[in-house]
Design a protein around this motif. Structure first.
Motif, PDB file in Angstrom:
ATOM      1  N   LEU A 172       8.907  17.112  -5.389  1.00 28.84           N
ATOM      2  CA  LEU A 172       9.504  16.841  -4.079  1.00 28.84           C
ATOM      3  C   LEU A 172      10.592  17.872  -3.839  1.00 28.84           C
ATOM      4  N   PHE A 173      10.598  18.524  -2.695  1.00 34.84           N
ATOM      5  CA  PHE A 173      11.541  19.623  -2.445  1.00 34.84           C
ATOM      6  C   PHE A 173      11.962  19.613  -0.976  1.00 34.84           C
ATOM      7  N   ASP A 174      13.191  20.081  -0.714  1.00 33.35           N
ATOM      8  CA  ASP A 174      13.686  20.129   0.666  1.00 33.35           C
ATOM      9  C   ASP A 174      14.109  21.530   1.085  1.00 33.35           C
ATOM     10  N   ARG A 175      13.709  22.519   0.297  1.00 30.63           N
ATOM     11  CA  ARG A 175      13.910  23.922   0.666  1.00 30.63           C
ATOM     12  C   ARG A 175      12.595  24.673   0.464  1.00 30.63           C
ATOM     13  N   PRO A 176      12.227  25.541   1.394  1.00 27.41           N
ATOM     14  CA  PRO A 176      10.960  26.275   1.248  1.00 27.41           C
ATOM     15  C   PRO A 176      10.936  27.041  -0.072  1.00 27.41           C
ATOM     16  N   PRO A 177       9.875  26.934  -0.846  1.00 31.71           N
ATOM     17  CA  PRO A 177       9.796  27.640  -2.134  1.00 31.71           C
ATOM     18  C   PRO A 177       9.622  29.145  -1.920  1.00 31.71           C
ATOM     19  N   THR A 178       9.859  29.908  -2.972  1.00 29.98           N
ATOM     20  CA  THR A 178       9.697  31.364  -2.866  1.00 29.98           C
ATOM     21  C   THR A 178       8.252  31.747  -2.593  1.00 29.98           C
ATOM     22  N   SER A 179       7.305  30.938  -3.108  1.00 29.48           N
ATOM     23  CA  SER A 179       5.883  31.199  -2.883  1.00 29.48           C
ATOM     24  C   SER A 179       5.093  29.946  -3.217  1.00 29.48           C
ATOM     25  N   LEU A 180       3.879  29.902  -2.754  1.00 29.46           N
ATOM     26  CA  LEU A 180       3.003  28.781  -3.096  1.00 29.46           C
ATOM     27  C   LEU A 180       2.717  28.791  -4.591  1.00 29.46           C
ATOM     28  N   ALA A 181       2.546  29.978  -5.168  1.00 31.49           N
ATOM     29  CA  ALA A 181       2.264  30.076  -6.602  1.00 31.49           C
ATOM     30  C   ALA A 181       3.392  29.473  -7.421  1.00 31.49           C
ATOM     31  N   ALA A 182       4.642  29.738  -6.995  1.00 34.23           N
ATOM     32  CA  ALA A 182       5.790  29.177  -7.716  1.00 34.23           C
ATOM     33  C   ALA A 182       5.813  27.661  -7.597  1.00 34.23           C
TER      34      ALA A 182
ATOM     35  N   ALA B  94       3.790  17.023   4.162  1.00 35.45           N
ATOM     36  CA  ALA B  94       4.946  17.319   5.008  1.00 35.45           C
ATOM     37  C   ALA B  94       5.692  16.011   5.273  1.00 35.45           C
ATOM     38  N   ASN B  95       6.998  16.121   5.469  1.00 35.00           N
ATOM     39  CA  ASN B  95       7.822  14.938   5.769  1.00 35.00           C
ATOM     40  C   ASN B  95       7.589  13.850   4.720  1.00 35.00           C
ATOM     41  N   ALA B  96       7.760  14.217   3.457  1.00 38.83           N
ATOM     42  CA  ALA B  96       7.449  13.325   2.344  1.00 38.83           C
ATOM     43  C   ALA B  96       8.710  12.621   1.841  1.00 38.83           C
ATOM     44  N   SER B  97       8.489  11.696   0.933  1.00 37.07           N
ATOM     45  CA  SER B  97       9.567  10.990   0.232  1.00 37.07           C
ATOM     46  C   SER B  97       9.019  10.580  -1.128  1.00 37.07           C
ATOM     47  N   SER B  98       9.932  10.223  -2.043  1.00 38.49           N
ATOM     48  CA  SER B  98       9.469   9.829  -3.381  1.00 38.49           C
ATOM     49  C   SER B  98       8.599   8.586  -3.298  1.00 38.49           C
ATOM     50  N   GLU B  99       8.945   7.660  -2.397  1.00 36.89           N
ATOM     51  CA  GLU B  99       8.140   6.442  -2.240  1.00 36.89           C
ATOM     52  C   GLU B  99       6.747   6.772  -1.713  1.00 36.89           C
ATOM     53  N   ARG B 100       6.692   7.680  -0.772  1.00 31.16           N
ATOM     54  CA  ARG B 100       5.400   8.059  -0.189  1.00 31.16           C
ATOM     55  C   ARG B 100       4.520   8.748  -1.227  1.00 31.16           C
TER      56      ARG B 100
END
Length: 392
Positions: free
Chosen positions: A346-356, A306-312
């Motif tokens: 890395l994503f900033d929108r909730p995905p459709t599902s964990l499987a996706a 959570a609260n990630a970044s490419s550097e992290r």
């Protein structure tokens, strides 16, 4: 039915024996040491009450101080059980209580010593009971209902014995432990029967809660690494994923061990299991607070940030790869290096599902392996996405 000493002793025998039997049966099914200690404590109370009844009927088998002193040993076993339940190590000083009790058996068995014996025995029960109650304090965490009840029942029981000590010290108080006469002794018998019932019920509820927690934990954990399994991840992931926003991106890291098969072939599956456990410990060590880690199966692991970044993500993945490569190289001599490949998203929108989301990570992991392994492939799917990043 009058509440005379024989009646109360008979009731106490029945209650204590039933509690001892029930807790012993529970112990046979769950093998918790605390249950065995508590069962032993109630069994000793039942024996002590039987000996007191026999003495009152004129059949003297043991000295009166031995019969009455068994109550001290029973409460000491209750303390040992609570210590095992709370995973607390008792100091050696608490074992001196049994030595003091044995030393008291040498005193003359007559009425003149009744007040002294009542005060000393009650004081020892106060010590062990209040200590047991103190061990059950919450420590900042919530206790089960049974454990909370047991804590306060023991506290009340200990305070009652403290009252007995103070009352026995009053000049002119009539106390005769030999023949069970005196108001303090009469009240004690009533309180003892009630306490047996309440303590037994609380102990049962306490261990039942512990067992339910263990069952739930086993159902949610991978048995080898003790990380979450996929089922538990699917239950916990939505809460983390729903917090994802443009200002608070999330990240998934899919981790796979390169050349894991040669470890099993050359060193056996036990060695392979040890390597998986080692990796799980490394994952725990670098896992930030509020993140999730799980073993999906085989040699594949996943981390949700959570609260990630490419550097992290890059820093975490690189630390894992380097540490794992070093440990594996020192432990296993294989034709090809045992390393880690990591596919990250890395994503900033909730995905459709964990499987996706895992499927996206799988594509990045495949790219990492295709690019030479022992690397991290990060795909930035945020709205400000740059070109995909590949770490050596």
């Amino acid at each position: 039915m009058t509440l005379d000493p024989p009646t109360m002793l008979t009731l106490s025998v029945a209650l204590a024996a039933a509690a001892a039997l029930y807790l012993a049966v529970e112990w046979r099914s769950v093998r918790e040491a605390s249950l065995l200690f508590w069962s032993g404590g109630f069994a000793i109370i039942a024996v002590g009450c039987v000996l007191a009844l026999m003495r009152g009927s004129g059949l003297v088998l043991v000295g009166v101080w031995f019969a009455n002193g068994l109550l001290v040993v029973a409460h000491w076993l209750f303390l040992l059980g609570v210590a095992r339940f709370t995973e607390t190590r008792l100091s050696r000083g608490w074992y001196l209580i049994v030595v003091v009790w044995l030393a008291m058996l040498t005193l003359p068995s007559d009425q003149a010593w009744s007040k002294v014996m009542l005060m000393v025995q009650s004081s020892m029960i106060v010590l062990v009971t209040l200590r047991a109650s103190f061990l059950l304090r919450p420590h900042g965490k919530s206790l089960s209902v049974g454990a909370v009840q047991l804590r306060y029942v023991l506290l009340g029981h200990g305070l009652f014995y403290l009252f007995k000590v103070g009352t026995a010290a009053i000049s002119g108080t009539a106390i005769d432990l030999v023949s069970f006469r005196g108001e303090i002794i009469q009240i004690s018998l009533v309180e003892g029967a009630i306490a047996i019932m309440l303590i037994a019920l609380s102990m049962t509820g306490t261990e039942r809660y512990r067992r339910e927690q263990q069952i739930a934990r086993l159902a949610n954990r991978d048995p080898l690494t003790a990380l979450y399994n996929r089922r538990a991840l699917e239950v916990r992931a939505p809460r983390l994923l729903n917090q994802v926003a443009r200002h608070r991106p999330g990240a998934l890291l899919l981790i796979d061990i390169d050349n894991f098969k040669p470890v099993n072939d050359l060193y056996g599956h036990t060695a392979g299991d040890r390597l998986l456990i080692t990796l799980s410990e490394m994952v725990r060590a670098v896992l930030p607070e509020g993140s999730l880690a799980a073993r999906l199966g085989g040699d594949e692991f996943v981390i949700l940030l959570a609260n990630a970044s490419s550097e992290r993500v890059e820093a975490l993945g690189t630390a894992l790869r380097e540490q794992f490569r070093h440990v594996a190289a020192q432990t296993f001599d294989t034709p090809t290096p045992v390393t880690l490949s990591i596919g990250a998203t890395l994503f900033d929108r909730p995905p459709t599902s964990l499987a996706a989301l895992i499927e996206q990570g799988d594509h990045a992991l495949y790219a990492s392996k295709r690019g030479g392994r022992d690397s991290i492939r990060l795909v930035d799917r945020t709205t400000t996405a740059a070109a995909p990043v590949t770490g050596p």
